[in-house]
Scaffold this active site. Structure first.
Site, short mmCIF file in Angstrom:
data_model
loop_
_atom_site.label_atom_id
_atom_site.label_comp_id
_atom_site.label_asym_id
_atom_site.label_seq_id
_atom_site.Cartn_x
_atom_site.Cartn_y
_atom_site.Cartn_z
CG HIS A 264 -2.07 0.90 1.13
ND1 HIS A 264 -1.99 2.25 1.34
CD2 HIS A 264 -3.35 0.63 0.79
CE1 HIS A 264 -3.18 2.78 1.15
NE2 HIS A 264 -4.03 1.83 0.81
CG ASP A 319 -8.31 -4.53 -2.91
OD1 ASP A 319 -9.51 -4.27 -2.73
OD2 ASP A 319 -7.54 -3.78 -3.54
C1 ACO Z 1 -7.71 -0.46 -2.53
C2 ACO Z 1 -6.33 -0.39 -2.94
O1 ACO Z 1 -6.05 0.27 -3.91
S1 ACO Z 1 -5.18 -1.12 -1.99
C3 ACO Z 1 -3.90 -1.60 -3.16
C4 ACO Z 1 -4.39 -2.67 -4.07
N1 ACO Z 1 -3.34 -3.14 -4.99
C5 ACO Z 1 -2.70 -4.30 -4.82
O2 ACO Z 1 -2.95 -5.05 -3.88
C6 ACO Z 1 -1.71 -4.68 -5.89
C7 ACO Z 1 -0.39 -5.17 -5.29
N2 ACO Z 1 0.29 -4.07 -4.64
C8 ACO Z 1 1.05 -3.18 -5.34
O3 ACO Z 1 1.25 -3.28 -6.56
C9 ACO Z 1 1.69 -2.01 -4.57
O4 ACO Z 1 1.91 -2.40 -3.24
C10 ACO Z 1 0.87 -0.72 -4.63
C11 ACO Z 1 0.66 -0.31 -6.08
C12 ACO Z 1 -0.48 -0.91 -3.99
C13 ACO Z 1 1.58 0.40 -3.88
O5 ACO Z 1 2.70 0.66 -4.58
P1 ACO Z 1 3.81 1.76 -4.29
O6 ACO Z 1 3.58 2.50 -3.05
O7 ACO Z 1 3.93 2.57 -5.50
O8 ACO Z 1 5.06 0.87 -4.08
P2 ACO Z 1 5.97 0.30 -5.23
O9 ACO Z 1 5.18 -0.23 -6.37
O10 ACO Z 1 6.98 1.37 -5.53
O11 ACO Z 1 6.64 -0.92 -4.48
C14 ACO Z 1 7.66 -0.75 -3.48
C15 ACO Z 1 8.39 -2.07 -3.31
O12 ACO Z 1 7.52 -3.03 -2.72
C16 ACO Z 1 7.38 -4.16 -3.57
N3 ACO Z 1 5.97 -4.56 -3.53
C17 ACO Z 1 4.91 -3.74 -3.46
N4 ACO Z 1 3.77 -4.45 -3.46
C18 ACO Z 1 4.13 -5.75 -3.54
C19 ACO Z 1 3.40 -6.95 -3.59
N5 ACO Z 1 2.04 -6.94 -3.58
N6 ACO Z 1 4.05 -8.11 -3.67
C20 ACO Z 1 5.42 -8.12 -3.70
N7 ACO Z 1 6.17 -6.99 -3.66
C21 ACO Z 1 5.53 -5.83 -3.59
C22 ACO Z 1 7.76 -3.66 -4.95
O13 ACO Z 1 8.20 -4.72 -5.79
C23 ACO Z 1 8.86 -2.69 -4.64
O14 ACO Z 1 10.02 -3.40 -4.35
P3 ACO Z 1 11.46 -2.84 -4.83
O15 ACO Z 1 11.60 -1.52 -4.13
O16 ACO Z 1 12.39 -3.88 -4.37
O17 ACO Z 1 11.33 -2.68 -6.30
O1 OAA Z 2 -5.63 4.59 -0.39
C1 OAA Z 2 -5.22 3.99 -1.38
O2 OAA Z 2 -4.23 4.34 -2.05
C2 OAA Z 2 -5.88 2.75 -1.82
C3 OAA Z 2 -6.92 2.24 -0.87
O3 OAA Z 2 -6.62 1.54 0.07
C4 OAA Z 2 -8.29 2.66 -1.07
O4 OAA Z 2 -8.57 3.42 -2.01
O5 OAA Z 2 -9.16 2.22 -0.31
#
Ligand code: ACO
Ligand code: OAA
Length: 382
Positions: A264, A319
């Protein structure tokens, strides 16, 4: 003007808001000062909508008039239903169908509510859209099952009525309460990507239909709301592989796959909403199929304890457990993200209206890295 680049706008403050606040280190979420735990336990989705839109929790009389107004707006025009039928027949996904139908709803808007700069009219429109989204979504499901839509039941609350229209059967108390709680948990979350999208659109003083249609589009992606469907797909994949979930996850992470439902931008610890949904998933598993609850908890334990992801700030988000809850309520997996949209409509409207009260066009800039001073060559000479 500062030239430091904030990729993904991480940590950038762009507005003041009284709607919701997240403490990403403590794993705490509040809506207007009320903890998400208290609201999930004690309030209904309608009370939370009132709180977000009107600034305080309603008393009994206020809730009754608010609920009556929502109920009166549930029905959708036959022309919209026919469009939804065509979308179902064309095998559109429910999320894309919802995006299209939300945009179409404006065609039925009453003349007096057309002015986008009239905040009261925008709130009425927002209430109408929020009341109609469940009807649209349920009708889509009925059409693709080869059935006719079920008319809304004015005696049922927002959550229970959706389940009724969706399945054709009145839900039991456990299903209705669980679903209501899920709607509360998803109603608002600061300036997440879809809310920010809705606000960017709202900051041009475009109408609320445009903001909501854009919000739905932004929510659909797998990095945001789309992850709840992806979580369930991963759980199916694990089940079908007959592998121990730990081995499956190890293999997946070694291949560089991201685990949906983990990580997140704001939380560095487990999302408080995931804790509540995990409990609901556990309760439903006790009386039903515990496969999905078992797999999710095994993955969480493995990733946190053995892989140490939590130390890196990567923990379960909202999620991760919502999928197994919806699955146990009998909801098809491609409807999980539209259900998120159905709830988040409340937050999108609240943020757009709050921002528009002291509006300034949202317009960041990019650092230009392209060429300078190119010599133009006419087409016939290229
Ligand atoms: C309601 C919502 O929107 S909640 C989020 C729902 N989305 C997901 O569950 C999809 C999986 N999660 C992700 O892709 C990310 O955690 C995000 C997009 C939610 C947040 O991303 P950001 O804050 O931009 O972090 P970013 O993508 O830069 O990741 C940072 C590091 O954590 C790692 N990481 C982040 N999420 C995950 C994951 N789900 N599994 C494994 N590694 C992960 C990345 O690979 C990265 O590692 P690195 O620095 O070694 O390259
Ligand atoms: O806050 C965020 O970036 C994503 C999230 O958890 C939501 O929208 O509920």
């Amino acid at each position: 003007m500062a030239d430091d680049l904030k990729k993904g706008l991480e940590g950038v403050l762009v507005a003041e808001s009284q709607l919701s606040s997240i403490d990403g280190d403590a794993g705490r979420l509040i809506y207007r000062g009320y903890s998400i735990e208290d609201l999930a336990e004690g309030a209904s989705y309608e009370e939370v909508l009132y709180l977000l839109w009107h600034g305080q929790l309603p008393d009994a009389g206020e809730l009754e008039s608010f609920t009556d107004a929502m109920v009166a707006e549930r029905a959708v025009d036959d022309a919209i239903l026919e469009a939804v039928r065509s979308l179902a027949e064309a095998d559109e996904t429910p999320m894309a169908a919802l995006r299209t139908a939300t945009s179409m709803l404006s065609a039925m808007e009453s003349e007096s509510d057309v002015d986008a700069e009239d905040a009261e009219a925008s709130l009425r429109k927002g209430r109408r859209i929020t009341a109609k989204i469940p009807t649209v979504l349920a009708a889509f499901e009925r059409f693709r099952q080869g059935e006719e839509p079920v008319a809304p039941d004015p005696d049922l609350g927002h959550a229970a009525n959706f389940l009724y229209m969706f399945t054709g059967e009145e839900p039991d108390d456990v299903a209705a309460e669980t679903f209501d709680q899920a709607l509360i948990l998803h109603a608002d979350h600061g300036l997440n990507a879809s809310t920010f999208t809705a606000m960017v659109i709202g900051s041009t003083m475009a109408d609320v239909y445009s903001s909501l249609t854009g919000g739905i589009g932004a929510l659909s992606g797998p990095l945001h709301g789309g992850a709840n469907q992806d979580v369930m797909e991963v759980l199916f994949e694990i089940e079908e592989s007959h592998l121990d979930p730990r081995d499956w996850v190890e293999q997946a992470t070694d291949e560089g796959r991201r685990i949906p439902g983990f990580g997140h931008r704001v939380y560095n610890v487990k999302d408080p909403r995931a804790k509540i949904l995990q409990r609901r998933s556990e309760e439903l598993a006790e009386t039903g199929d515990d496969t999905w609850y078992e797999i999710t908890t095994t993955i969480e334990d493995y990733l946190t304890e053995e892989k140490g992801l939590v130390e890196k700030g990567i923990a379960p988000n909202v999620d991760f457990y919502s999928g197994s809850v919806y699955y146990q309520l009998g909801i098809p997996i491609d409807t999980y993200t539209p259900i998120f949209a159905m709830s988040r409509a409340g937050g999108w409207i609240a943020h757009v209206l709050e921002y528009q009260r002291d509006n300034r066009l949202i317009r960041p800039r990019a650092r230009y890295t392209g060429p300078e001073d190119q010599t133009f060559v006419p087409l016939e000479e290229r």
